[in-house]
Write an enzyme that holds these catalytic residues in place. Structure first.
Site, PDB file in Angstrom:
ATOM      1  N   ARG A 187       0.831  -1.221   0.000  1.00  0.00           N
ATOM      2  CA  ARG A 187       0.000   0.000   0.000  1.00  0.00           C
ATOM      3  C   ARG A 187       0.860   1.264   0.000  1.00  0.00           C
ATOM      4  O   ARG A 187       0.398   2.328  -0.417  1.00  0.00           O
ATOM      5  CB  ARG A 187      -1.005  -0.044   1.150  1.00  0.00           C
ATOM      6  CG  ARG A 187      -2.125  -1.049   0.896  1.00  0.00           C
ATOM      7  CD  ARG A 187      -3.033  -1.210   2.083  1.00  0.00           C
ATOM      8  NE  ARG A 187      -2.377  -1.786   3.235  1.00  0.00           N
ATOM      9  CZ  ARG A 187      -2.230  -3.088   3.466  1.00  0.00           C
ATOM     10  NH1 ARG A 187      -2.693  -3.956   2.595  1.00  0.00           N
ATOM     11  NH2 ARG A 187      -1.606  -3.528   4.537  1.00  0.00           N
ATOM     12  N   GLU A 218       6.343 -11.519  15.020  1.00  0.00           N
ATOM     13  CA  GLU A 218       5.860 -12.159  16.255  1.00  0.00           C
ATOM     14  C   GLU A 218       6.319 -13.631  16.275  1.00  0.00           C
ATOM     15  O   GLU A 218       6.824 -14.120  17.272  1.00  0.00           O
ATOM     16  CB  GLU A 218       4.335 -12.059  16.276  1.00  0.00           C
ATOM     17  CG  GLU A 218       3.744 -12.272  17.645  1.00  0.00           C
ATOM     18  CD  GLU A 218       2.233 -12.120  17.617  1.00  0.00           C
ATOM     19  OE1 GLU A 218       1.687 -11.626  16.623  1.00  0.00           O
ATOM     20  OE2 GLU A 218       1.614 -12.523  18.623  1.00  0.00           O
TER      21      GLU A 218
HETATM   22  P1  AMP Z   1       4.613  -3.410  11.435  1.00  0.00           P
HETATM   23  O1  AMP Z   1       5.891  -3.899  10.830  1.00  0.00           O
HETATM   24  O2  AMP Z   1       4.119  -4.242  12.570  1.00  0.00           O
HETATM   25  O3  AMP Z   1       4.677  -1.939  11.790  1.00  0.00           O
HETATM   26  O4  AMP Z   1       3.490  -3.590  10.328  1.00  0.00           O
HETATM   27  C1  AMP Z   1       3.368  -2.666   9.321  1.00  0.00           C
HETATM   28  C2  AMP Z   1       2.977  -3.290   8.012  1.00  0.00           C
HETATM   29  O5  AMP Z   1       1.964  -4.286   8.149  1.00  0.00           O
HETATM   30  C3  AMP Z   1       2.408  -2.223   7.114  1.00  0.00           C
HETATM   31  O6  AMP Z   1       2.933  -2.420   5.797  1.00  0.00           O
HETATM   32  C4  AMP Z   1       0.920  -2.416   7.162  1.00  0.00           C
HETATM   33  O7  AMP Z   1       0.347  -2.268   5.897  1.00  0.00           O
HETATM   34  C5  AMP Z   1       0.703  -3.816   7.702  1.00  0.00           C
HETATM   35  N1  AMP Z   1      -0.215  -3.859   8.869  1.00  0.00           N
HETATM   36  C6  AMP Z   1       0.127  -4.197  10.137  1.00  0.00           C
HETATM   37  N2  AMP Z   1      -0.926  -4.165  10.957  1.00  0.00           N
HETATM   38  C7  AMP Z   1      -1.996  -3.791  10.188  1.00  0.00           C
HETATM   39  C8  AMP Z   1      -3.397  -3.540  10.465  1.00  0.00           C
HETATM   40  N3  AMP Z   1      -3.922  -3.686  11.695  1.00  0.00           N
HETATM   41  N4  AMP Z   1      -4.168  -3.141   9.435  1.00  0.00           N
HETATM   42  C9  AMP Z   1      -3.644  -2.975   8.187  1.00  0.00           C
HETATM   43  N5  AMP Z   1      -2.364  -3.199   7.878  1.00  0.00           N
HETATM   44  C10 AMP Z   1      -1.525  -3.603   8.856  1.00  0.00           C
END
Ligand code: AMP
Length: 181
Positions: free
Chosen positions: A68, A105
């Protein structure tokens, strides 16, 4: 009428984000931005919002995180008159890459950037739709660091504040999210 900074309705954009429970796996409340993307006015305002954040920062490249971050990043790069750089999941980029592995995780993930994507010292803005735990964005910062880019700003549409992802990001880089949950 062209969008001015004052016309950007952050509350309307927030209200248009759809929540899908248990996607892509149980326990995750997925923030679906497709209703924002399909609305011509809201899409315009989202891109303009990032543009106003960055327009005076002499950005040469917008780096977008798969997938995205590609949608928002390409539109923003066009508006800024900058180039667009994709940061992708392992195995998707055809050229010589730099890669960085980061913890999830359960297990690990690897993201990549083309080794020649930016010249050393280039002024880069990093963008993704959502900051959750911060692992993906922090890994992306590491990739840009390997390329010796000057990371000027990190931008998100959404920040899940309760996950404290911001703590994973470089403290000296201007970091901003349009919407908080
Ligand atoms: P993180 O590495 O945990 O910060 O996850 C970020 C990535 O995962 C981004 O590219 C987001 O598009 C996706 N992502 C993580 N959690 C969500 C969520 N609750 N809703 C939508 N996309 C998420």
């Amino acid at each position: 009428m062209p969008t001015t900074q004052e016309h950007i309705a952050v509350d309307k954009i927030k209200a248009a984000i759809r929540e899908i429970p248990d996607f892509p796996k149980p326990g995750i409340l997925f923030k679906d931005i497709t209703p924002v993307l399909k609305d011509p006015v809201l899409l315009n305002q989202v891109v303009d919002y990032f543009y106003y954040q960055l327009k005076d920062k002499k950005i040469q490249y917008v780096a977008g995180i798969e997938s995205r971050g590609f949608i928002l990043g390409a539109a923003l790069a066009y508006k800024l008159g900058a180039g667009f750089i994709p940061i992708r999941k392992k195995g998707k980029l055809p050229g010589l890459v730099e890669q960085h592995e980061y913890d999830l995780e359960y297990g690990t993930d690897t993201i990549e950037i083309h080794a020649d994507a930016v010249e050393a010292g280039s002024r880069v803005a990093l963008i993704d739709d959502l900051l959750a735990t911060g692992g993906t964005a922090a890994a992306s910062c590491k990739l840009l660091e390997k390329l010796k880019a000057e990371l000027v700003s990190i931008q998100f549409l959404i920040e899940l504040e309760f996950l404290h992802g911001r703590e994973q990001l470089p403290t000296l880089v201007h970091t901003h999210a349009m919407i908080q949950f």
